[in-house]
Write an enzyme that holds these catalytic residues in place. Structure first.
Site, mmCIF file in Angstrom:
data_model
loop_
_atom_site.group_PDB
_atom_site.id
_atom_site.type_symbol
_atom_site.label_atom_id
_atom_site.label_comp_id
_atom_site.label_asym_id
_atom_site.label_seq_id
_atom_site.Cartn_x
_atom_site.Cartn_y
_atom_site.Cartn_z
ATOM 1 N N LYS A 180 -18.016 5.178 -0.686
ATOM 2 C CA LYS A 180 -17.935 3.972 1.199
ATOM 3 C C LYS A 180 -16.653 4.394 1.504
ATOM 4 O O LYS A 180 -16.993 5.381 2.838
ATOM 5 C CB LYS A 180 -18.130 3.115 0.491
ATOM 6 C CG LYS A 180 -17.613 2.209 1.533
ATOM 7 C CD LYS A 180 -17.757 0.813 1.412
ATOM 8 C CE LYS A 180 -16.939 -0.139 1.560
ATOM 9 N NZ LYS A 180 -15.993 -0.514 2.604
ATOM 10 N N ASN A 181 -15.767 4.594 1.249
ATOM 11 C CA ASN A 181 -14.706 5.040 2.087
ATOM 12 C C ASN A 181 -14.527 6.159 2.487
ATOM 13 O O ASN A 181 -12.925 6.380 3.287
ATOM 14 C CB ASN A 181 -13.850 4.273 1.583
ATOM 15 C CG ASN A 181 -13.226 2.395 1.362
ATOM 16 O OD1 ASN A 181 -14.181 2.428 2.282
ATOM 17 N ND2 ASN A 181 -12.408 1.895 1.203
ATOM 18 N N CYS B 268 -10.708 -10.245 10.244
ATOM 19 C CA CYS B 268 -11.252 -9.992 8.921
ATOM 20 C C CYS B 268 -10.955 -11.000 8.157
ATOM 21 O O CYS B 268 -9.252 -11.898 8.575
ATOM 22 C CB CYS B 268 -11.986 -8.861 9.158
ATOM 23 S SG CYS B 268 -10.584 -7.973 7.933
ATOM 24 N N ARG C 143 -5.143 -6.945 10.365
ATOM 25 C CA ARG C 143 -5.971 -6.166 10.207
ATOM 26 C C ARG C 143 -5.750 -5.280 11.851
ATOM 27 O O ARG C 143 -7.187 -4.460 12.370
ATOM 28 C CB ARG C 143 -6.940 -5.887 9.768
ATOM 29 C CG ARG C 143 -7.089 -6.065 8.036
ATOM 30 C CD ARG C 143 -8.632 -5.878 7.675
ATOM 31 N NE ARG C 143 -8.748 -4.373 7.607
ATOM 32 C CZ ARG C 143 -9.891 -3.943 7.096
ATOM 33 N NH1 ARG C 143 -11.177 -4.642 6.509
ATOM 34 N NH2 ARG C 143 -9.870 -2.516 6.504
ATOM 35 N N ASP D 199 -7.849 -2.834 -2.861
ATOM 36 C CA ASP D 199 -9.454 -3.354 -2.877
ATOM 37 C C ASP D 199 -9.544 -2.889 -4.473
ATOM 38 O O ASP D 199 -10.752 -3.636 -4.581
ATOM 39 C CB ASP D 199 -10.269 -1.653 -2.650
ATOM 40 C CG ASP D 199 -10.133 -1.655 -0.829
ATOM 41 O OD1 ASP D 199 -9.367 -2.721 -0.389
ATOM 42 O OD2 ASP D 199 -10.305 -0.569 -0.524
ATOM 43 N N ARG E 245 -22.062 -4.566 1.209
ATOM 44 C CA ARG E 245 -21.627 -3.884 2.375
ATOM 45 C C ARG E 245 -21.228 -2.782 1.640
ATOM 46 O O ARG E 245 -20.885 -1.778 1.950
ATOM 47 C CB ARG E 245 -20.271 -4.704 2.613
ATOM 48 C CG ARG E 245 -21.262 -5.733 3.900
ATOM 49 C CD ARG E 245 -20.194 -6.211 4.554
ATOM 50 N NE ARG E 245 -18.558 -4.872 5.381
ATOM 51 C CZ ARG E 245 -17.469 -5.534 5.441
ATOM 52 N NH1 ARG E 245 -17.271 -6.521 5.741
ATOM 53 N NH2 ARG E 245 -16.764 -4.115 6.380
HETATM 54 N N1 EPU Z 1 -2.276 -1.391 9.693
HETATM 55 C C1 EPU Z 1 -1.382 -1.871 10.996
HETATM 56 N N2 EPU Z 1 -2.163 -0.946 12.095
HETATM 57 C C2 EPU Z 1 -2.660 0.233 11.832
HETATM 58 C C3 EPU Z 1 -3.868 -0.020 10.818
HETATM 59 C C4 EPU Z 1 -3.096 -0.231 9.991
HETATM 60 O O1 EPU Z 1 -0.432 -2.076 10.801
HETATM 61 O O2 EPU Z 1 -3.170 0.759 13.290
HETATM 62 C C5 EPU Z 1 -1.269 -1.716 8.448
HETATM 63 C C6 EPU Z 1 -2.426 -2.786 7.819
HETATM 64 O O3 EPU Z 1 -2.989 -3.888 8.643
HETATM 65 C C7 EPU Z 1 -1.866 -2.606 6.535
HETATM 66 C C8 EPU Z 1 -2.204 -1.472 6.372
HETATM 67 O O4 EPU Z 1 -1.422 -1.279 7.671
HETATM 68 O O5 EPU Z 1 -1.872 -3.773 5.850
HETATM 69 C C9 EPU Z 1 -3.345 0.027 5.645
HETATM 70 O O6 EPU Z 1 -4.189 -0.686 6.208
HETATM 71 P P1 EPU Z 1 -4.882 1.039 6.540
HETATM 72 O O7 EPU Z 1 -4.992 1.381 8.161
HETATM 73 O O8 EPU Z 1 -5.022 1.809 5.520
HETATM 74 O O9 EPU Z 1 -6.788 0.092 5.524
HETATM 75 P P2 EPU Z 1 -8.113 0.779 6.945
HETATM 76 O O10 EPU Z 1 -7.749 2.096 7.069
HETATM 77 O O11 EPU Z 1 -8.423 0.286 8.131
HETATM 78 C C10 EPU Z 1 -8.847 0.926 4.266
HETATM 79 C C11 EPU Z 1 -10.026 1.035 3.753
HETATM 80 C C12 EPU Z 1 -9.853 -0.623 3.241
HETATM 81 C C13 EPU Z 1 -8.233 -0.456 2.554
HETATM 82 C C14 EPU Z 1 -8.220 -0.365 3.066
HETATM 83 C C15 EPU Z 1 -6.049 0.079 2.714
HETATM 84 C C16 EPU Z 1 -11.677 1.736 4.928
HETATM 85 C C17 EPU Z 1 -13.114 2.317 5.817
HETATM 86 N N3 EPU Z 1 -10.905 0.805 4.127
HETATM 87 O O12 EPU Z 1 -8.762 0.327 5.372
HETATM 88 O O13 EPU Z 1 -11.173 -0.433 2.321
HETATM 89 O O14 EPU Z 1 -8.487 -1.786 1.857
HETATM 90 O O15 EPU Z 1 -7.868 1.025 3.814
HETATM 91 O O16 EPU Z 1 -6.169 0.803 1.261
HETATM 92 O O17 EPU Z 1 -11.999 3.087 3.866
HETATM 93 C C18 EPU Z 1 -12.695 -1.983 1.230
HETATM 94 O O18 EPU Z 1 -13.050 -0.885 1.406
HETATM 95 O O19 EPU Z 1 -12.949 -3.176 1.011
HETATM 96 C C19 EPU Z 1 -11.227 -2.002 1.892
HETATM 97 C C20 EPU Z 1 -11.465 -2.777 3.329
#
Ligand code: EPU
Length: 422
Positions: A22-23, A116, A121, A307, A399
């Site tokens: 998915k991701n 969320c 996030r 995750d 999802r």
């Molecule tokens: N963060 C920031 N600023 C940003 C973006 C992220 O501070 O602009 C922080 C977040 O708050 C968190 C950390 O950085 O503490 C990591 O977040 P990341 O940006 O890596 O998360 P994401 O890219 O939004 C993806 C996955 C998530 C998974 C995270 C961490 C997808 C679609 N989503 O989210 O998946 O938990 O990476 O590995 O790829 C799930 O599938 O259940 C899910 C939530």
């Protein structure tokens, strides 16, 4: 709303197959906006978040078609550069269209994602990276409005206090692929899904060096072309199925699962007393009589993935001893703790750490999924619990898991989808 009614305890055993990731699929589908040519993406799981992304691509003017496990994004032009609140509020990964639209169309308006269930996030890193490439960014009326007739490569550091960001790395890298000159992203995320997105971009004609490392060097090209690309297997779905076997004293083989993406998760299963055998064909987990306690903390890759935190907690809930689990990515991602305790677990929270005292048995109970992985953890626990559990709000589980109840039923679960008032 749908719920799962689950009768336990059962023993999860047999062979199943890993779905596509998915991701990986979500940002890659967004990346199809970088070209007007046709892209064919193979091994895309059929689940709710993917359907949301396909709807978003259609709202932006592209024609998409599902052909079995493949998604075809037909050749064509974008007719809108706006990702509306209605979609973004149901799926935060919609933010992945920001970089591609900005780079290709010169403009993007994307609803600002709110908080969320797993935490605040923020998206500051996405915006910092795109601003460094020369985008003008305004946040008005709940929307991020990014504009730039032409992006310009630069060197940037792209991590925050929790480390690197998966989707921020994807967004900036996709934008940089069409920018003028060279972009260096320091502290890039190195999750297998980011590596997958890099390989997809290269298949479109992008020039990227340092793939799989924390420094990505992207030399912009004037245009990208269509491609056919196959996404990697879903490491978290595979890990969840292994957790179902581990929690129920079972024995499962997940065909197609890639052990090189699951190093630390398999290590934790091993330390918990499971026998894990990996081969190029997949991963087998044979549970031991007793689960041993294990301490771990979640971290960016190759650390333990957030995750898979909740599902492993369900396994350790009936270990012989106390496990300590610290959440370093989303410090509030613990809503499942109270629900697992309703099933007889003994888990206490101390700030961002869960102290899991193993109990001899879990009991079926009505519980509620608060997010995708919390829901998966409740399903895993319910398989091992004595009696009937009703896992409510499984739209969260839908999802991210393709036909989870069918896969588990084929492995011996007694699980049915029922209509529920809540
Ligand atoms: N963060 C920031 N600023 C940003 C973006 C992220 O501070 O602009 C922080 C977040 O708050 C968190 C950390 O950085 O503490 C990591 O977040 P990341 O940006 O890596 O998360 P994401 O890219 O939004 C993806 C996955 C998530 C998974 C995270 C961490 C997808 C679609 N989503 O989210 O998946 O938990 O990476 O590995 O790829 C799930 O599938 O259940 C899910 C939530």
């Amino acid at each position: 709303m749908d719920a799962f009614s689950i009768e336990g305890p059962v023993r999860i055993s047999g062979e199943t197959a890993a779905a596509g990731s998915k991701n990986s699929s979500l940002p890659i589908l967004a990346g199809c906006l970088l070209t007007d040519d046709e892209c064919i993406i193979e091994n895309v799981p059929d689940l709710r978040d993917i359907r949301t992304m396909l709807r978003l691509l259609e709202m932006l003017g592209r024609t998409v078609e599902r052909r079995g496990g493949d998604v075809v994004v037909h050749a064509g032009r974008v007719t809108s550069t706006e990702a509306p609140y209605e979609l973004v509020s149901t799926m935060r990964a919609s933010i992945s269209v920001l970089g591609p639209l900005l780079a290709k169309e010169g403009e993007a308006r994307v609803s600002f994602p709110g908080g969320c269930a797993i935490g605040a996030r923020p998206i500051d890193l996405h915006l910092k990276g795109l601003a460094a490439l020369g985008a003008e960014i305004e946040i008005t009326h709940g929307y991020v409005h990014a504009r730039s007739p032409r992006l310009k490569g630069t060197t940037m550091y792209l991590a925050g206090s929790a480390g690197s960001s998966v989707l921020a790395t994807d967004n900036v890298m996709m934008a940089a692929a069409l920018a003028d000159g060279v972009t260096v992203i320091q502290s890039a995320a190195i999750e297998p899904e980011v590596v997958d997105a890099c390989h997809f971009l290269v298949a479109m004609g992008a020039k990227i060096e340092g793939i799989g490392t924390t420094t990505l060097t992207i030399t912009g090209v004037p245009r990208l072309h269509g491609c056919r690309y196959r996404v990697i297997p879903d490491r978290i779905e595979a890990g969840t199925l292994l957790a179902a076997a581990a929690c129920t004293g079972g024995d499962v083989f997940v065909r197609g699962a890639d052990s090189s993406h699951l190093g630390i998760v398999l290590d934790v299963f091993g330390r918990a007393g499971m026998t894990v055998t990996s081969s190029p064909e997949g991963i087998r987990l044979q549970a031991a009589g007793n689960v041993r306690p294990v301490d771990f903390e979640t971290l960016p890759y190759p650390g333990y993935p957030t995750d898979m935190q909740a599902q492993m907690m369900a396994v350790l809930a009936h270990a012989q001893g106390t496990s300590v689990i610290t959440e370093k990515i989303y410090p509030e991602r613990f809503i499942h703790v109270a629900e697992l305790n309703r099933m007889g677990a003994d888990i206490k929270l101390e700030e961002h750490t869960a102290i899991v005292r193993g109990v001899s048995r879990l009991e079926g109970a009505p519980v509620m999924a608060s997010d995708l992985r919390a829901g998966a953890a409740l399903v895993v626990a319910a398989l091992a619990a004595e009696g009937t559990s009703l896992v409510r709000r499984i739209y969260h589980v839908d999802r991210g898991y393709e036909r989870l109840e069918d896969k588990l039923t084929a492995l011996g679960a007694r699980i049915t989808r029922v209509r529920d008032q809540q």
